[in-house]
Design a protein around this motif. Structure first.
Motif, PDB file in Angstrom:
ATOM      1  N   VAL A  32       0.848  -1.203   0.000  1.00  0.00           N
ATOM      2  CA  VAL A  32       0.000   0.000   0.000  1.00  0.00           C
ATOM      3  C   VAL A  32       0.883   1.252   0.000  1.00  0.00           C
ATOM      4  O   VAL A  32       0.602   2.226  -0.694  1.00  0.00           O
ATOM      5  CB  VAL A  32      -0.975  -0.027   1.199  1.00  0.00           C
ATOM      6  CG1 VAL A  32      -1.587   1.343   1.449  1.00  0.00           C
ATOM      7  CG2 VAL A  32      -2.076  -1.055   0.951  1.00  0.00           C
ATOM      8  N   GLU A  33       1.967   1.183   0.727  1.00  0.00           N
ATOM      9  CA  GLU A  33       2.887   2.325   0.761  1.00  0.00           C
ATOM     10  C   GLU A  33       3.529   2.524  -0.624  1.00  0.00           C
ATOM     11  O   GLU A  33       3.635   3.631  -1.136  1.00  0.00           O
ATOM     12  CB  GLU A  33       3.964   2.037   1.814  1.00  0.00           C
ATOM     13  CG  GLU A  33       4.815   3.237   2.171  1.00  0.00           C
ATOM     14  CD  GLU A  33       5.943   2.847   3.143  1.00  0.00           C
ATOM     15  OE1 GLU A  33       7.081   3.268   2.909  1.00  0.00           O
ATOM     16  OE2 GLU A  33       5.658   2.101   4.115  1.00  0.00           O
ATOM     17  N   TYR A  34       3.912   1.421  -1.234  1.00  0.00           N
ATOM     18  CA  TYR A  34       4.591   1.484  -2.538  1.00  0.00           C
ATOM     19  C   TYR A  34       3.661   2.011  -3.649  1.00  0.00           C
ATOM     20  O   TYR A  34       4.088   2.728  -4.537  1.00  0.00           O
ATOM     21  CB  TYR A  34       5.092   0.075  -2.875  1.00  0.00           C
ATOM     22  CG  TYR A  34       5.995  -0.016  -4.077  1.00  0.00           C
ATOM     23  CD1 TYR A  34       7.310   0.459  -4.029  1.00  0.00           C
ATOM     24  CD2 TYR A  34       5.555  -0.595  -5.263  1.00  0.00           C
ATOM     25  CE1 TYR A  34       8.146   0.360  -5.126  1.00  0.00           C
ATOM     26  CE2 TYR A  34       6.393  -0.699  -6.363  1.00  0.00           C
ATOM     27  CZ  TYR A  34       7.692  -0.221  -6.289  1.00  0.00           C
ATOM     28  OH  TYR A  34       8.515  -0.323  -7.373  1.00  0.00           O
TER      29      TYR A  34
ATOM     30  N   SER B  41      -7.225   2.656  -6.870  1.00  0.00           N
ATOM     31  CA  SER B  41      -7.948   1.391  -7.053  1.00  0.00           C
ATOM     32  C   SER B  41      -7.091   0.212  -6.590  1.00  0.00           C
ATOM     33  O   SER B  41      -7.614  -0.752  -6.017  1.00  0.00           O
ATOM     34  CB  SER B  41      -8.449   1.215  -8.493  1.00  0.00           C
ATOM     35  OG  SER B  41      -7.372   1.018  -9.362  1.00  0.00           O
ATOM     36  N   ALA B  42      -5.767   0.299  -6.768  1.00  0.00           N
ATOM     37  CA  ALA B  42      -4.910  -0.800  -6.294  1.00  0.00           C
ATOM     38  C   ALA B  42      -4.892  -0.855  -4.761  1.00  0.00           C
ATOM     39  O   ALA B  42      -5.058  -1.930  -4.177  1.00  0.00           O
ATOM     40  CB  ALA B  42      -3.486  -0.639  -6.826  1.00  0.00           C
ATOM     41  N   THR B  43      -4.741   0.305  -4.114  1.00  0.00           N
ATOM     42  CA  THR B  43      -4.642   0.262  -2.647  1.00  0.00           C
ATOM     43  C   THR B  43      -5.986  -0.133  -2.010  1.00  0.00           C
ATOM     44  O   THR B  43      -6.016  -0.880  -1.039  1.00  0.00           O
ATOM     45  CB  THR B  43      -4.163   1.606  -2.056  1.00  0.00           C
ATOM     46  OG1 THR B  43      -4.956   2.656  -2.593  1.00  0.00           O
ATOM     47  CG2 THR B  43      -2.714   1.875  -2.382  1.00  0.00           C
TER      48      THR B  43
ATOM     49  N   GLU C 181      -9.857  -6.318  -0.107  1.00  0.00           N
ATOM     50  CA  GLU C 181     -10.054  -7.711  -0.516  1.00  0.00           C
ATOM     51  C   GLU C 181      -8.825  -8.562  -0.241  1.00  0.00           C
ATOM     52  O   GLU C 181      -8.890  -9.564   0.461  1.00  0.00           O
ATOM     53  CB  GLU C 181     -10.378  -7.778  -2.014  1.00  0.00           C
ATOM     54  CG  GLU C 181     -11.840  -7.535  -2.303  1.00  0.00           C
ATOM     55  CD  GLU C 181     -12.190  -7.875  -3.739  1.00  0.00           C
ATOM     56  OE1 GLU C 181     -11.767  -8.939  -4.227  1.00  0.00           O
ATOM     57  OE2 GLU C 181     -12.856  -7.053  -4.383  1.00  0.00           O
ATOM     58  N   TRP C 182      -7.727  -8.158  -0.852  1.00  0.00           N
ATOM     59  CA  TRP C 182      -6.547  -9.023  -0.831  1.00  0.00           C
ATOM     60  C   TRP C 182      -6.113  -9.361   0.592  1.00  0.00           C
ATOM     61  O   TRP C 182      -6.017 -10.530   0.964  1.00  0.00           O
ATOM     62  CB  TRP C 182      -5.424  -8.352  -1.622  1.00  0.00           C
ATOM     63  CG  TRP C 182      -4.224  -9.186  -1.790  1.00  0.00           C
ATOM     64  CD1 TRP C 182      -4.104 -10.295  -2.572  1.00  0.00           C
ATOM     65  CD2 TRP C 182      -2.947  -8.994  -1.161  1.00  0.00           C
ATOM     66  NE1 TRP C 182      -2.832 -10.799  -2.478  1.00  0.00           N
ATOM     67  CE2 TRP C 182      -2.109 -10.021  -1.622  1.00  0.00           C
ATOM     68  CE3 TRP C 182      -2.443  -8.057  -0.257  1.00  0.00           C
ATOM     69  CZ2 TRP C 182      -0.784 -10.128  -1.216  1.00  0.00           C
ATOM     70  CZ3 TRP C 182      -1.129  -8.162   0.150  1.00  0.00           C
ATOM     71  CH2 TRP C 182      -0.311  -9.184  -0.325  1.00  0.00           C
TER      72      TRP C 182
ATOM     73  N   LEU D 117      -0.594  -4.960 -16.283  1.00  0.00           N
ATOM     74  CA  LEU D 117      -0.821  -4.480 -17.658  1.00  0.00           C
ATOM     75  C   LEU D 117      -0.977  -2.958 -17.698  1.00  0.00           C
ATOM     76  O   LEU D 117      -0.460  -2.305 -18.611  1.00  0.00           O
ATOM     77  CB  LEU D 117      -2.066  -5.135 -18.275  1.00  0.00           C
ATOM     78  CG  LEU D 117      -1.949  -6.620 -18.622  1.00  0.00           C
ATOM     79  CD1 LEU D 117      -3.273  -7.122 -19.200  1.00  0.00           C
ATOM     80  CD2 LEU D 117      -0.805  -6.898 -19.586  1.00  0.00           C
ATOM     81  N   GLN D 118      -1.665  -2.409 -16.707  1.00  0.00           N
ATOM     82  CA  GLN D 118      -1.841  -0.944 -16.682  1.00  0.00           C
ATOM     83  C   GLN D 118      -0.495  -0.225 -16.547  1.00  0.00           C
ATOM     84  O   GLN D 118      -0.219   0.727 -17.260  1.00  0.00           O
ATOM     85  CB  GLN D 118      -2.743  -0.537 -15.519  1.00  0.00           C
ATOM     86  CG  GLN D 118      -4.199  -0.940 -15.728  1.00  0.00           C
ATOM     87  CD  GLN D 118      -5.011  -0.864 -14.431  1.00  0.00           C
ATOM     88  OE1 GLN D 118      -4.566  -0.328 -13.416  1.00  0.00           O
ATOM     89  NE2 GLN D 118      -6.219  -1.433 -14.458  1.00  0.00           N
TER      90      GLN D 118
END
Ligand SMILES: [Fe+2]
Ligand SMILES: [Fe+2]
Length: 274
Positions: free
Chosen positions: A53-55, A61-63, A69-70, A171-172
């Motif tokens: 999350v920091e990275y 949307s990724a965090t 979920e993850w 991919l993004q």
């Protein structure tokens, strides 16, 4: 991102722990070490989540996905395995062994160890999810006990789902970064070489030393364990599936992939078994 409606959400209440046929598995301590070790590594996911999350902090949307979920699913894998282990081997002091594992593993878990670019770190995460997807496929196939088969099937479906998400994020970023196949391949290879080293050794060591007070788990014990695993792996490891997932971020032309896949699968099989 569309939800994956193929995979049903589940909780520990869906696992029929009371129906475990203990006599089918209780006598084989390799299962104990394997499942206790897996429960530690899965439970520690909250730490990886913080690092990731920091990275990726500028990617909402990724965090969001990582946190909502993850992480929740990975930690649930740890809890579900823990409960399975404790149902069969109730005298095991799980908390103490887990704490020992966390203390030993913490130094390896740092944000500055993450991939050199955002796309390449997502590709590395695909390697990790390939590893877990194929690990639980193997557990499901090799398990002598039916409830463990069910549990492994549930976890496996989650891991494949995680792979898909990381692959889409890859991919993004890759569309922007345009890393060469060579560079992605090198990164994947680096990650494959790292998988299964410190964390599985430390997980088994802490499970062993708490289960057997006064005894020390040596590197020789670890290699003997790995050798015993070799038999299962040769019979149950889904080499084809793992290789396909591993190669996907490189996006080889279909014809080349057709030639390379069986060669790599064969050599992976030889490398892992010998
Ligand atoms: Fe997991
Ligand atoms: Fe996962």
């Amino acid at each position: 991102m569309p939800a994956d409606n193929v995979r049903p959400a589940w909780s520990l209440a869906d696992i029929p722990y009371a129906a475990i046929e203990k006599e089918k598995i209780i006598g084989n301590m390799d299962w104990f070490y394997l499942l206790a070790g897996a429960s530690f590594v899965e439970t520690l996911s909250d730490l990886y989540t913080r690092n990731l999350v920091e990275y990726y902090q500028d990617n909402v949307s990724a965090t969001m996905w990582l946190l909502q979920e993850w992480e929740i699913e990975e930690v649930q894998h740890g809890q579900a395995l823990r409960q399975y282990v404790l149902t069969i081997w109730p005298d095991f002091d799980w908390e103490r062994a887990y704490q020992g594992f966390v203390d030993a593993y913490l130094p390896y878990c740092r944000t500055d160890l993450l991939g050199p670019t955002r796309a390449l770190e997502m590709a590395s995460r695909c390697v990790v999810e390939t590893g877990t997807s194929s690990f639980y496929t193997m557990i499901q196939a090799a398990s002598p006990e039916p409830v463990l088969c069910q549990l492994a099937a549930r976890i496996r479906a989650d891991e494949v789902h995680h792979y898909k998400y990381f692959y889409r994020f890859f991919l993004q970023y890759q569309a922007r970064e345009k890393n060469s196949r060579w560079r992605i391949g090198r990164e994947l290879w680096k990650r494959v070489a790292e998988v299964d080293q410190e964390d599985s050794y430390l997980a088994l060591k802490n499970a062993f030393e708490v289960k057997n007070p006064g005894q020390q788990f040596s590197l020789e014990d670890f290699s003997a364990f790995r050798q015993r695993m070799g038999g299962w792996i040769s019979r149950h490891y889904p080499f084809d599936m793992a290789m396909k997932m591993l190669l996907k971020p490189i996006a080889l032309p279909p014809l080349l992939q057709k030639v390379i896949l069986p060669l790599l699968t064969r050599s992976a099989r030889r490398t892992i078994i010998n």
